[in-house]
Design an enzyme around this catalytic site. Structure first.
Site, mmCIF file in Angstrom:
data_model
loop_
_atom_site.group_PDB
_atom_site.id
_atom_site.type_symbol
_atom_site.label_atom_id
_atom_site.label_comp_id
_atom_site.label_asym_id
_atom_site.label_seq_id
_atom_site.Cartn_x
_atom_site.Cartn_y
_atom_site.Cartn_z
ATOM 1 N N GLU A 84 0.738 -1.330 -0.145
ATOM 2 C CA GLU A 84 -0.023 -0.057 -0.061
ATOM 3 C C GLU A 84 0.891 1.169 0.134
ATOM 4 O OE1 GLU A 84 -3.068 0.855 -0.231
ATOM 5 O OE2 GLU A 84 -4.179 -1.032 0.092
ATOM 6 N N SER A 351 -28.254 -32.263 49.405
ATOM 7 C CA SER A 351 -27.369 -32.645 50.765
ATOM 8 C C SER A 351 -26.053 -31.825 50.562
ATOM 9 C CB SER A 351 -27.062 -34.196 51.065
ATOM 10 O OG SER A 351 -28.433 -34.777 51.120
#
Length: 799
Positions: A84, A351
């Site tokens: 780029e 329990s």
């Protein structure tokens, strides 16, 4: 000369205005850059402790846009700069050479063939949301680009570009693109993959599967060759990179902790202005993977019994950090509540809270570990608890009651300890789901009458482990911060000094150690009605729980290093036969511990404990008349009761009969210590304890005053003022109810009466099947020696 004079005159006359205008332009230039530059919604990203991606939640605008990341892989930097903007690291944001070249190309072609934009200018264009590509807009981009270069470094500008560039479809940013197209972090991209992503923002439509493949391949390969020409990659790397294929359709993002992702979103992201968009968690990536696989495998087996949901939580004791979080087993399906996070869902505890009551009572000296607790048919305030196997031991040591998870002894323990106190202390330990008053739960609080969640319960046991592990490192003192909430958010290590105190704010180390010792000996029921140890290669304190109606199966295990919680059941609350903690959850618990490093067992906190003398048979503080044993007990042991079951009895010389001074010469009376069990307890106790010696009967002819506790006869069912619901048969008659009694000498005949009317007699086995009419009645039983007992009950028709 004349013209120059005019110009000098003009600038001299307008000098102040020119300076003001110049200053305004500079100010405008300085403040021209938006702040923040990008304000787009981002994904909620969840990472493991090592930075690996666990999952992400798509941004609110439907884009896969990860949060800004300042670390950009070098391969992508080299690729994007070559492709780029080759003079990126030298220009001030605007490249005149590239701009002139683009102008000549566009002029020659008669259309816009090249924009000449630098990476910096592209960042500006991305931030301005695709303004039209006109000369005027290009000038604005140039101005803003130069301004951007003043405030940001080159690497920061590259990071802004990589985080906001379009990569095709709804994929924005390098990180999201790496995961969507290559199923990996951008830090692990190959040269070929980095080059592919470098060319995409220029033409993001090229990534479309099945279309433009040749063009994308050509652009990638050209970039790779340019990288080779500039000696960035060598010949071998080039050849290997050219051989790599292009990505096909986008990959789904990892979903390794989807329920924690949703929880983190709700707690850290939603409706918050300072929302955290990238959350580094404490999860161990490898462990999370393995436990996810384990959950999927185990869940497929549970489905054979129509049990569809499974949750697992692993905590590191020392830090309280979450190492693994399975909110629900994968593959459950939406129809079975796969999206429900069971880890934080309130469920009936069964329990699983019994050890907490046990520890609280040890902590206060309300019991000793081997105190005998009644285990007989019991009815308290209209509540009648039953043991899992529906059998009774008569009397059972508290430690064994915990190991066998017997319901009746723990209901009696809770009644003695105090419902309100237990309720208060559970909330103090951090059980956030207990929101109703004590009377709402009643004595069922210890058996699952309240709801808890896997997060709170596992963390409570982890905190207990932390207190015990820190006892010696804290020189016998306590850190109140040892009881704290678990954490899944990776935060800086706290360096604040500890604020130690001599007394615990919750539970003491000695009570916790005795509780864990009992939990390590946990037993489970077999199909034959016996009890067996659950063997494991680890030393683990563990407890299971099963809710009423077989709706929830729990298992929690603790070592000095880890706390593991497992829940199995159905999210919609449907019960299933066999959905029992010992069989549905416990095996998974031990599978998880097999994936964890082994750890040594806890050091016994001797400095917090005392050696006390107890009666060997009853476990209570010793009396002079009982056979003694010396045991380690909690420091509060001296607050407990002396023995309730040993007494001195008067016998004749043969020791076969009890006598009194009325029927035996006092010189011939032998005074002997005796372990005496009340009649109902004795009825069950002697069947489990063959060496038990019943109290000898009184010799005939002896007159004595019997105390109520000395009565050899006792009613087991019904107890006083019991309401009996009796269903009506099809023919309209009431069903029959079994009435039970016990006698110290079972072979003694007992005569039964209802409302003073003789019903019948029993011998040895004292049970009668009766069908009294609806209403209030009095049951009277009398043995052949004239001992008697009465109780009132009421029969209610259940139509």
């Amino acid at each position: 000369m004349k013209r120059n004079s005019i110009l000098r005159f003009f600038f001299k006359k307008h000098k102040v205005k020119s300076l003001v205008a110049l200053c305004l332009l500079l100010i405008l230039y300085w403040f021209s850059l938006p702040s923040p530059l990008f304000n787009d919604p981002t994904c909620m990203v969840l990472e493991a402790s090592n930075g690996d991606l666990l999952g992400a939640r798509i941004a609110q605008d439907g884009q896969w846009r990860f949060p800004y990341e300042e670390k950009i892989p070098e391969k992508f930097i080299r690729s994007i700069v070559v492709f780029e903007d080759k003079r990126f690291f030298r220009h001030p944001g605007f490249d005149p050479v590239a701009f002139c070249r683009a102008f000549l190309q566009n002029l020659k072609s008669g259309s816009i063939a090249s924009g000449g934009s630098t990476i910096t200018m592209q960042v500006i264009r991305l931030s301005r949301k695709g303004k039209s590509r006109t000369i005027f807009e290009k000038i604005i981009e140039i101005i803003l680009a130069t301004r951007l270069e003043i405030s940001y470094s080159k690497k920061e500008i590259l990071a802004l570009y990589a985080s906001n560039a379009p990569f095709g479809g709804n994929v924005v940013g390098l990180d999201a693109a790496s995961w969507r197209y290559f199923a990996k972090s951008s830090l692990n991209l190959s040269w070929s993959e980095a080059a592919t992503l470098a060319v995409l923002p220029n033409s993001p439509a090229l990534i479309h599967p099945g279309r433009n493949r040749d063009l994308l391949m050509a652009k990638r390969n050209r970039l790779l060759r340019r990288l080779h020409e500039q000696q960035i990659i060598d010949e071998t790397t080039l050849e290997l990179a050219l051989e790599e294929t292009l990505p096909e359709k986008p990959h789904p993002l990892p979903r390794l902790a989807p329920h924690l992702l949703e929880r983190a979103f709700a707690e850290n992201f939603r409706s918050k202005s300072d929302a955290i968009t990238k959350l580094r968690t404490t999860l161990d990536y490898s462990l999370q993977q393995r436990i996810t696989q384990l959950a999927e495998r185990r869940s497929s087996l549970l489905k054979n019994n129509e049990i569809h949901n499974l949750a697992i939580l692993v905590l590191e004791v020392e830090t309280g950090n979450v190492l693994a979080y399975i909110g629900n087993a994968p593959g459950t399906g939406a129809e079975h509540g796969e999206n429900v996070d069971i880890v934080k869902a309130p469920r009936s505890t069964g329990s699983i809270m019994k050890p907490l009551l046990y520890a609280m009572m040890l902590n206060e000296g309300a019991i000793l570990s081997n105190n005998l607790i009644p285990d007989i048919p019991t009815q308290l305030s209209g509540y009648r608890p039953e043991n899992y196997l529906e059998t009774f031991d008569g009397l059972v040591p508290a430690r064994i009651a915990l190991a066998k998870s017997l319901n009746v002894p723990f209901v009696r323990m809770l009644q003695n300890y105090g419902l309100e106190k237990f309720h208060f202390n559970l909330k103090k330990l951090g059980l956030t789901t207990i929101t109703k008053p004590p009377n709402h739960y009643g004595l069922t609080l210890v058996l699952g009458g309240a709801e808890g969640n896997l997060w709170d319960l596992t963390n409570t046991y982890a905190c207990m482990s932390r207190v015990l592990s820190h006892f010696y490192t804290n020189n016998g003192e306590y850190d109140p911060n040892d009881f704290r909430n678990a954490n899944y958010f990776k935060s800086p290590t706290q360096t604040e000094p500890k604020k130690l105190q001599k007394t615990p704010t919750h539970l003491s180390a000695d009570a916790i150690w005795l509780t864990f010792e009992a939990m390590e000996e946990l037993e489970r029921p077999t199909n034959e009605g016996d009890w067996e140890r659950f063997e494991s290669s680890h030393n683990i304190a563990w407890k299971t729980g099963t809710s009423f109606g077989f709706r929830d199966a729990w298992a929690i295990g603790i070592t000095p290093k880890y706390a593991v919680g497992v829940w199995a059941g159905n999210a919609d609350g449907e019960g299933r036969p066999g959905l029992v903690g010992a069989y549905a959850a416990a095996p998974i618990l031990f599978d998880v511990f097999d994936l964890l490093p082994r750890s040594n067992w806890f050091d016994q906190p001797y400095d917090a404990m005392k050696k006390v003398e107890v009666c060997k048979k009853s476990g209570y503080l010793a009396l002079e008349i009982c056979e003694k044993d010396t045991v380690w007990a909690a420091s509060s042991a001296l607050n407990s009761n002396p023995c309730l079951y040993h007494q001195t009895v008067s016998l004749d010389k043969s020791k076969k009969w009890r006598v009194t001074a009325d029927c035996e010469n006092p010189i011939d009376i032998v005074h002997a210590p005796w372990f005496v069990v009340p009649p109902v307890e004795e009825f069950y106790f002697k069947t489990k304890n063959p060496d038990y010696k019943p109290l000898p009967p009184y010799r005939a002819g002896c007159n004595f005053q019997r105390e109520s506790s000395d009565n050899p006869i006792q009613i087991i069912y019904p107890k006083s003022i019991t309401k009996i619901y009796v269903p009506v048969n099809l023919d309209g008659s009431l069903s029959r109810t079994v009435f039970k009694a016990a006698h110290r000498k079972p072979e003694t005949t007992i005569h039964w009466h209802i409302d003073r009317t003789y019903i019948g007699s029993t011998h040895t086995f004292h049970e009668m099947e009766l069908s009294p009419s609806a209403g209030k009645h009095i049951l009277t039983i009398v043995d052949e020696n004239g001992n008697r007992m009465e109780t009132q009950f009421e029969v209610l028709e259940k139509k």
